[in-house]
Design a protein around this motif. Structure first.
Motif, PDB file in Angstrom:
ATOM      1  N   VAL A  72       0.846  -1.187   0.000  1.00  0.00           N
ATOM      2  CA  VAL A  72       0.000   0.000   0.000  1.00  0.00           C
ATOM      3  C   VAL A  72       0.883   1.240   0.000  1.00  0.00           C
ATOM      4  O   VAL A  72       1.829   1.330   0.784  1.00  0.00           O
ATOM      5  CB  VAL A  72      -0.928   0.034   1.243  1.00  0.00           C
ATOM      6  CG1 VAL A  72      -1.713   1.320   1.299  1.00  0.00           C
ATOM      7  CG2 VAL A  72      -1.858  -1.161   1.241  1.00  0.00           C
ATOM      8  N   ILE A  73       0.582   2.185  -0.881  1.00  0.00           N
ATOM      9  CA  ILE A  73       1.249   3.483  -0.881  1.00  0.00           C
ATOM     10  C   ILE A  73       0.200   4.524  -0.507  1.00  0.00           C
ATOM     11  O   ILE A  73      -0.828   4.637  -1.167  1.00  0.00           O
ATOM     12  CB  ILE A  73       1.857   3.816  -2.258  1.00  0.00           C
ATOM     13  CG1 ILE A  73       2.917   2.780  -2.630  1.00  0.00           C
ATOM     14  CG2 ILE A  73       2.443   5.229  -2.253  1.00  0.00           C
ATOM     15  CD1 ILE A  73       3.464   2.923  -4.032  1.00  0.00           C
ATOM     16  N   GLU A  74       0.460   5.240   0.563  1.00  0.00           N
ATOM     17  CA  GLU A  74      -0.455   6.297   1.006  1.00  0.00           C
ATOM     18  C   GLU A  74       0.208   7.651   0.739  1.00  0.00           C
ATOM     19  O   GLU A  74       1.294   7.930   1.232  1.00  0.00           O
ATOM     20  CB  GLU A  74      -0.786   6.150   2.493  1.00  0.00           C
ATOM     21  CG  GLU A  74      -1.818   7.149   2.948  1.00  0.00           C
ATOM     22  CD  GLU A  74      -2.168   7.022   4.420  1.00  0.00           C
ATOM     23  OE1 GLU A  74      -3.154   7.641   4.829  1.00  0.00           O
ATOM     24  OE2 GLU A  74      -1.455   6.305   5.167  1.00  0.00           O
ATOM     25  N   ILE A  75      -0.465   8.469  -0.038  1.00  0.00           N
ATOM     26  CA  ILE A  75       0.047   9.799  -0.365  1.00  0.00           C
ATOM     27  C   ILE A  75      -0.575  10.805   0.605  1.00  0.00           C
ATOM     28  O   ILE A  75      -1.793  10.917   0.697  1.00  0.00           O
ATOM     29  CB  ILE A  75      -0.322  10.209  -1.813  1.00  0.00           C
ATOM     30  CG1 ILE A  75       0.096   9.121  -2.815  1.00  0.00           C
ATOM     31  CG2 ILE A  75       0.263  11.566  -2.158  1.00  0.00           C
ATOM     32  CD1 ILE A  75       1.567   8.846  -2.867  1.00  0.00           C
ATOM     33  N   ASN A  78       5.011   5.067  15.969  1.00  0.00           N
ATOM     34  CA  ASN A  78       5.570   3.717  15.931  1.00  0.00           C
ATOM     35  C   ASN A  78       4.703   2.732  15.166  1.00  0.00           C
ATOM     36  O   ASN A  78       4.586   1.567  15.533  1.00  0.00           O
ATOM     37  CB  ASN A  78       5.841   3.187  17.348  1.00  0.00           C
ATOM     38  CG  ASN A  78       6.941   3.940  18.029  1.00  0.00           C
ATOM     39  OD1 ASN A  78       7.953   4.263  17.411  1.00  0.00           O
ATOM     40  ND2 ASN A  78       6.763   4.244  19.298  1.00  0.00           N
ATOM     41  N   TYR A  79       4.041   3.204  14.111  1.00  0.00           N
ATOM     42  CA  TYR A  79       3.303   2.310  13.232  1.00  0.00           C
ATOM     43  C   TYR A  79       4.301   1.473  12.448  1.00  0.00           C
ATOM     44  O   TYR A  79       5.457   1.839  12.272  1.00  0.00           O
ATOM     45  CB  TYR A  79       2.436   3.089  12.245  1.00  0.00           C
ATOM     46  CG  TYR A  79       1.245   3.798  12.832  1.00  0.00           C
ATOM     47  CD1 TYR A  79       0.711   3.428  14.056  1.00  0.00           C
ATOM     48  CD2 TYR A  79       0.644   4.830  12.141  1.00  0.00           C
ATOM     49  CE1 TYR A  79      -0.388   4.087  14.581  1.00  0.00           C
ATOM     50  CE2 TYR A  79      -0.466   5.482  12.654  1.00  0.00           C
ATOM     51  CZ  TYR A  79      -0.979   5.103  13.874  1.00  0.00           C
ATOM     52  OH  TYR A  79      -2.074   5.747  14.381  1.00  0.00           O
ATOM     53  N   ASN A  80       3.841   0.364  11.950  1.00  0.00           N
ATOM     54  CA  ASN A  80       4.674  -0.517  11.128  1.00  0.00           C
ATOM     55  C   ASN A  80       4.626  -0.020   9.683  1.00  0.00           C
ATOM     56  O   ASN A  80       4.057  -0.653   8.807  1.00  0.00           O
ATOM     57  CB  ASN A  80       4.160  -1.948  11.226  1.00  0.00           C
ATOM     58  CG  ASN A  80       5.043  -2.919  10.485  1.00  0.00           C
ATOM     59  OD1 ASN A  80       6.239  -2.687  10.335  1.00  0.00           O
ATOM     60  ND2 ASN A  80       4.465  -3.993  10.006  1.00  0.00           N
ATOM     61  N   ILE A  81       5.211   1.160   9.433  1.00  0.00           N
ATOM     62  CA  ILE A  81       5.178   1.782   8.104  1.00  0.00           C
ATOM     63  C   ILE A  81       6.555   2.324   7.759  1.00  0.00           C
ATOM     64  O   ILE A  81       7.407   2.492   8.627  1.00  0.00           O
ATOM     65  CB  ILE A  81       4.158   2.950   8.037  1.00  0.00           C
ATOM     66  CG1 ILE A  81       4.520   4.046   9.034  1.00  0.00           C
ATOM     67  CG2 ILE A  81       2.745   2.445   8.232  1.00  0.00           C
ATOM     68  CD1 ILE A  81       3.706   5.323   8.905  1.00  0.00           C
ATOM     69  N   SER A  82       6.746   2.595   6.491  1.00  0.00           N
ATOM     70  CA  SER A  82       7.927   3.330   6.033  1.00  0.00           C
ATOM     71  C   SER A  82       7.456   4.715   5.643  1.00  0.00           C
ATOM     72  O   SER A  82       6.422   4.854   4.990  1.00  0.00           O
ATOM     73  CB  SER A  82       8.560   2.639   4.824  1.00  0.00           C
ATOM     74  OG  SER A  82       8.983   1.346   5.171  1.00  0.00           O
ATOM     75  N   THR A  83       8.188   5.732   6.047  1.00  0.00           N
ATOM     76  CA  THR A  83       7.801   7.102   5.739  1.00  0.00           C
ATOM     77  C   THR A  83       8.860   7.770   4.889  1.00  0.00           C
ATOM     78  O   THR A  83      10.038   7.717   5.221  1.00  0.00           O
ATOM     79  CB  THR A  83       7.616   7.926   7.041  1.00  0.00           C
ATOM     80  OG1 THR A  83       6.741   7.240   7.918  1.00  0.00           O
ATOM     81  CG2 THR A  83       7.043   9.302   6.739  1.00  0.00           C
ATOM     82  N   VAL A  84       8.428   8.364   3.801  1.00  0.00           N
ATOM     83  CA  VAL A  84       9.322   9.099   2.907  1.00  0.00           C
ATOM     84  C   VAL A  84       8.856  10.539   2.864  1.00  0.00           C
ATOM     85  O   VAL A  84       7.656  10.805   2.753  1.00  0.00           O
ATOM     86  CB  VAL A  84       9.302   8.509   1.482  1.00  0.00           C
ATOM     87  CG1 VAL A  84      10.188   9.304   0.550  1.00  0.00           C
ATOM     88  CG2 VAL A  84       9.721   7.038   1.517  1.00  0.00           C
ATOM     89  N   SER A  85       9.786  11.473   2.993  1.00  0.00           N
ATOM     90  CA  SER A  85       9.406  12.888   2.966  1.00  0.00           C
ATOM     91  C   SER A  85      10.222  13.631   1.922  1.00  0.00           C
ATOM     92  O   SER A  85      11.341  13.249   1.601  1.00  0.00           O
ATOM     93  CB  SER A  85       9.601  13.542   4.326  1.00  0.00           C
ATOM     94  OG  SER A  85      10.964  13.518   4.679  1.00  0.00           O
ATOM     95  N   TYR A  86       9.638  14.681   1.402  1.00  0.00           N
ATOM     96  CA  TYR A  86      10.312  15.559   0.440  1.00  0.00           C
ATOM     97  C   TYR A  86      10.171  16.984   0.944  1.00  0.00           C
ATOM     98  O   TYR A  86       9.084  17.413   1.313  1.00  0.00           O
ATOM     99  CB  TYR A  86       9.690  15.443  -0.945  1.00  0.00           C
ATOM    100  CG  TYR A  86       9.906  14.101  -1.564  1.00  0.00           C
ATOM    101  CD1 TYR A  86      11.086  13.822  -2.225  1.00  0.00           C
ATOM    102  CD2 TYR A  86       8.948  13.104  -1.462  1.00  0.00           C
ATOM    103  CE1 TYR A  86      11.304  12.575  -2.799  1.00  0.00           C
ATOM    104  CE2 TYR A  86       9.154  11.865  -2.026  1.00  0.00           C
ATOM    105  CZ  TYR A  86      10.323  11.609  -2.686  1.00  0.00           C
ATOM    106  OH  TYR A  86      10.547  10.376  -3.239  1.00  0.00           O
ATOM    107  N   THR A  87      11.272  17.711   0.996  1.00  0.00           N
ATOM    108  CA  THR A  87      11.211  19.103   1.422  1.00  0.00           C
ATOM    109  C   THR A  87      11.813  19.995   0.361  1.00  0.00           C
ATOM    110  O   THR A  87      12.539  19.576  -0.484  1.00  0.00           O
ATOM    111  CB  THR A  87      11.965  19.309   2.749  1.00  0.00           C
ATOM    112  OG1 THR A  87      13.286  18.798   2.628  1.00  0.00           O
ATOM    113  CG2 THR A  87      11.233  18.613   3.870  1.00  0.00           C
TER     114      THR A  87
END
Length: 75
Positions: free
Chosen positions: A28-31, A66-75
């Motif tokens: 799943v990819i969440e935007i 502390n969810y079991n997710i990967s987070t990617v950010s763009y600044t």
């Protein structure tokens, strides 16, 4: 910047995830996960959730949950 947060009713979030018919190995990819209300239910349904968020404060908040997710950010 305007943001839309789905947080008012848990049954709405549960129905969104239920209607997706996710399996434990579904990717799943969440935007724009924002505060992580939907993210919480997604990570309960599957082990593969990747979130893309541009707001650094939201990224920090998601990491603190502390969810079991990967987070990617763009600044």
């Amino acid at each position: 910047m305007n943001s839309f947060f789905i947080c008012s009713k848990k049954y709405i979030l549960k129905n969104i995830v239920k209607s997706a018919e996710l399996k434990k190995d579904t990717n799943v990819i969440e935007i724009g996960p924002g505060l992580g209300f939907l993210t919480n239910y997604l990570q309960q349904a599957t082990t593969n959730v990747l979130c893309y968020e541009i707001d650094e404060q939201m990224v920090e908040h998601l990491n603190e949950l502390n969810y079991n997710i990967s987070t990617v950010s763009y600044t």
